[in-house]
Motif scaffolding. Sequence first.
Motif, PDB file in Angstrom:
ATOM      1  N   UNK A 125      -4.099 -21.433  58.242  1.00  0.00           N
ATOM      2  CA  UNK A 125      -4.944 -20.287  57.925  1.00  0.00           C
ATOM      3  C   UNK A 125      -6.144 -20.674  57.078  1.00  0.00           C
TER       4      UNK A 125
ATOM      5  N   UNK B 123      -9.777 -21.687  63.456  1.00  0.00           N
ATOM      6  CA  UNK B 123     -10.713 -22.131  64.482  1.00  0.00           C
ATOM      7  C   UNK B 123     -10.435 -21.330  65.750  1.00  0.00           C
TER       8      UNK B 123
ATOM      9  N   UNK C 173      -9.804 -20.487  69.410  1.00  0.00           N
ATOM     10  CA  UNK C 173      -9.383 -21.233  70.592  1.00  0.00           C
ATOM     11  C   UNK C 173      -9.280 -20.208  71.716  1.00  0.00           C
ATOM     12  N   UNK C 174     -10.378 -19.962  72.344  1.00  0.00           N
ATOM     13  CA  UNK C 174     -10.405 -18.844  73.285  1.00  0.00           C
ATOM     14  C   UNK C 174     -10.959 -19.302  74.623  1.00  0.00           C
TER      15      UNK C 174
ATOM     16  N   UNK D  99       6.810 -17.104  72.928  1.00  0.00           N
ATOM     17  CA  UNK D  99       6.986 -18.558  72.780  1.00  0.00           C
ATOM     18  C   UNK D  99       8.274 -19.007  73.458  1.00  0.00           C
TER      19      UNK D  99
ATOM     20  N   UNK E 167      -0.596 -21.634  67.513  1.00  0.00           N
ATOM     21  CA  UNK E 167      -0.770 -20.309  66.915  1.00  0.00           C
ATOM     22  C   UNK E 167      -0.941 -20.413  65.400  1.00  0.00           C
TER      23      UNK E 167
ATOM     24  N   UNK F 274       0.634 -18.015  59.959  1.00  0.00           N
ATOM     25  CA  UNK F 274       0.887 -16.769  59.238  1.00  0.00           C
ATOM     26  C   UNK F 274      -0.171 -15.748  59.615  1.00  0.00           C
ATOM     27  N   UNK F 275       0.216 -14.493  59.751  1.00  0.00           N
ATOM     28  CA  UNK F 275      -0.761 -13.432  59.987  1.00  0.00           C
ATOM     29  C   UNK F 275      -0.549 -12.312  58.977  1.00  0.00           C
TER      30      UNK F 275
ATOM     31  N   UNK G 180     -13.120 -11.002  73.036  1.00  0.00           N
ATOM     32  CA  UNK G 180     -13.060 -12.001  71.961  1.00  0.00           C
ATOM     33  C   UNK G 180     -13.960 -13.199  72.265  1.00  0.00           C
TER      34      UNK G 180
ATOM     35  N   UNK H  40     -16.781 -14.179  69.595  1.00  0.00           N
ATOM     36  CA  UNK H  40     -16.585 -15.398  68.793  1.00  0.00           C
ATOM     37  C   UNK H  40     -17.757 -16.372  68.899  1.00  0.00           C
TER      38      UNK H  40
ATOM     39  N   UNK I 281     -14.229 -16.258  63.242  1.00  0.00           N
ATOM     40  CA  UNK I 281     -12.875 -15.818  63.574  1.00  0.00           C
ATOM     41  C   UNK I 281     -12.222 -15.022  62.449  1.00  0.00           C
ATOM     42  N   UNK I 282     -12.370 -15.505  61.214  1.00  0.00           N
ATOM     43  CA  UNK I 282     -11.634 -14.872  60.102  1.00  0.00           C
ATOM     44  C   UNK I 282     -12.172 -13.497  59.750  1.00  0.00           C
TER      45      UNK I 282
ATOM     46  N   UNK J 277      -3.740 -13.470  69.044  1.00  0.00           N
ATOM     47  CA  UNK J 277      -3.012 -14.493  68.290  1.00  0.00           C
ATOM     48  C   UNK J 277      -3.328 -15.881  68.839  1.00  0.00           C
ATOM     49  N   UNK J 278      -3.332 -16.000  70.144  1.00  0.00           N
ATOM     50  CA  UNK J 278      -3.578 -17.318  70.732  1.00  0.00           C
ATOM     51  C   UNK J 278      -5.032 -17.734  70.541  1.00  0.00           C
ATOM     52  N   UNK J 279      -5.903 -16.761  70.278  1.00  0.00           N
ATOM     53  CA  UNK J 279      -7.306 -17.096  69.973  1.00  0.00           C
ATOM     54  C   UNK J 279      -7.474 -17.433  68.498  1.00  0.00           C
ATOM     55  N   UNK J 280      -6.441 -17.188  67.703  1.00  0.00           N
ATOM     56  CA  UNK J 280      -6.507 -17.532  66.288  1.00  0.00           C
ATOM     57  C   UNK J 280      -6.728 -16.359  65.341  1.00  0.00           C
TER      58      UNK J 280
ATOM     59  N   UNK K  89      -5.937 -13.529  62.810  1.00  0.00           N
ATOM     60  CA  UNK K  89      -4.833 -13.522  61.847  1.00  0.00           C
ATOM     61  C   UNK K  89      -4.649 -12.172  61.142  1.00  0.00           C
TER      62      UNK K  89
END
Lengths: 325, 325
Positions: free
Chosen positions: A4, A8, A10-11, A201, B18, B21-22, B207, B211, B216-217, B238-241, B243
């Motif tokens: 976190x 970055x 990742x899309x 997952x 992934x 933590x989110x 996204x 992006x 992202x954050x 989630x898979x794109x990051x 959080x």
Amino acid sequence: MDSNEHPRARIGGWLGGLPQRVDVYEVGPRDGLQNELRTLPTRDKARLVEALVAAGEKRIEVTSFVSPKWIPQLSDAEELLRLVGRKPGVVFSALVPNLKGLQRAREAGLQEAAVFISASEAHSKKNINKSIAEALEASREVATAAAQMGMRVRGYLSTVWGCPYEGEVPVERVVDICRRLVDMGLYQLSLGDTIGVGTPRQTEEILSALLKYIPLEKLALHLHDTRGTALANALVGLSAGITTFDASIGGLGGCPYAPGAAGNLATEDAVFMFQGMGVETGINLDRLVEAGELAQELIGRKLAGKFLQAALGEREKKASRRART
Amino acid sequence: MDSNEHPRARIGGWLGGLPQRVDVYEVGPRDGLQNELRTLPTRDKARLVEALVAAGEKRIEVTSFVSPKWIPQLSDAEELLRLVGRKPGVVFSALVPNLKGLQRAREAGLQEAAVFISASEAHSKKNINKSIAEALEASREVATAAAQMGMRVRGYLSTVWGCPYEGEVPVERVVDICRRLVDMGLYQLSLGDTIGVGTPRQTEEILSALLKYIPLEKLALHLHDTRGTALANALVGLSAGITTFDASIGGLGGCPYAPGAAGNLATEDAVFMFQGMGVETGINLDRLVEAGELAQELIGRKLAGKFLQAALGEREKKASRRART
């Protein structure tokens, strides 16, 4: 792993190569109704099947040729198939526990049957009173006889994501059972998240392990939406290239002991997501909502399918707006 | 694209990296209760917030400092915040439509506020009686004043996946609005699928477009589960990051006109999926179920959250088993 501290993006890409078309395998009339407390008159079951066909569903598991002693709700299998008749382009199927069931299915005119195996020893014992080895042997008998009759056989493998009695089910055991079932000549294996505990997952892990040995086109997913994750798991399957998804009209099935708790992935939810992503199903969503409404009417309770409830709510809202003006 | 004639497994990897933590951003007390027909006594609202804190939730939108004329359900904002008090490690927030609301939020002791903008002109007009340009201007005023007060501001951008009046919303407009909001200094933008029409491919497209310009954050997802796709869309995020995910206890909110129709993504469903994938949330699922049960009790109806219903059903089943033995 991304941390976190240094996020970055990742899309892009992983949803780029989805199948152009998938099959929805409808299990509402069998898996769904068998779990309902109220037993429907055969005529009503036939009406439901007709509504599913009218929506464009092409693969429907209609009933089960088990002993009426076990599942009295499904003791009218022959009569139901007679009422429904044949439908051009539609493949009806039925669950058969043994050779006697297969014989009945054949006499009723079916070209396809399904067998049931559990990946958990305890679940297998409790559910069908057979060990896994005994269930595999029964499946082999059915598969061999079906081949001679020119029928094809589908296999349900349940508790793949977890067992209510044993908890975690080792993926190696799932792989081993699936390899045996493919060797018997089953045309498709439907992997069941029987109690709806799967997360994406885990779905990826299970498929990764299986796809080393089992051809992609042999696999189908039978997901339950008990904890809301069925569509997320289906998305993982779709992105892996799976092209058959079991689903139940309105999410029919559920858990009779827990009103409100969801069961099977709802057909409308699946079709909405697939078609919204450009993945064809050949199914008409509006007609599917009509079938879902009929299902609710017949069993006398609200179903858990979200698209269905949203569509019915929209309609109610429009009607009350018209009434006011 | 893969065709169905030549299926090829494409598995492994895309769920590998992934976030560890989110953050779950709880919107039940505000977004949820504001959409309920029954207005709760302030004391009951406080009990619900306490239960969410007890479950480990750290970011909670408690109320809204709008004019009581608009949303009478939330006219007790000051009293509610006084009742709840401060909780170590928990950030409470409130929606503020303008400078007056911000001032009230500050006087009530909040360090964070949220503003609301729609990506659709028609929705903006109907919902807050402002054009998009006017809403942006109001947000800028709030953001500037908040910075001087040492408060941080979050922005909700609604109808990103589609508008009930205009239909499709061009992604270029979403990107443009988001860039302006970031330039104003908002610390986070929560992208809303206000009517729950989003599918995963669309989520990926939105996204991907954002992006390129937005870090992202800065992004959070505010998904509705109206058609069952919220968790599948969350998985893409989630898979794109991403959080931060907005969610509502039990799925509180829904659509009052359509009993049974789902609204916000249910907090428990999100936490179950995230934690089941090894993504930490710091939230205790059992305590969350207790909070969901309390929410049901307070508003007097069953909520749509699937994990909640499954957990309550399990408990009922166990209790009836004990009663029989």
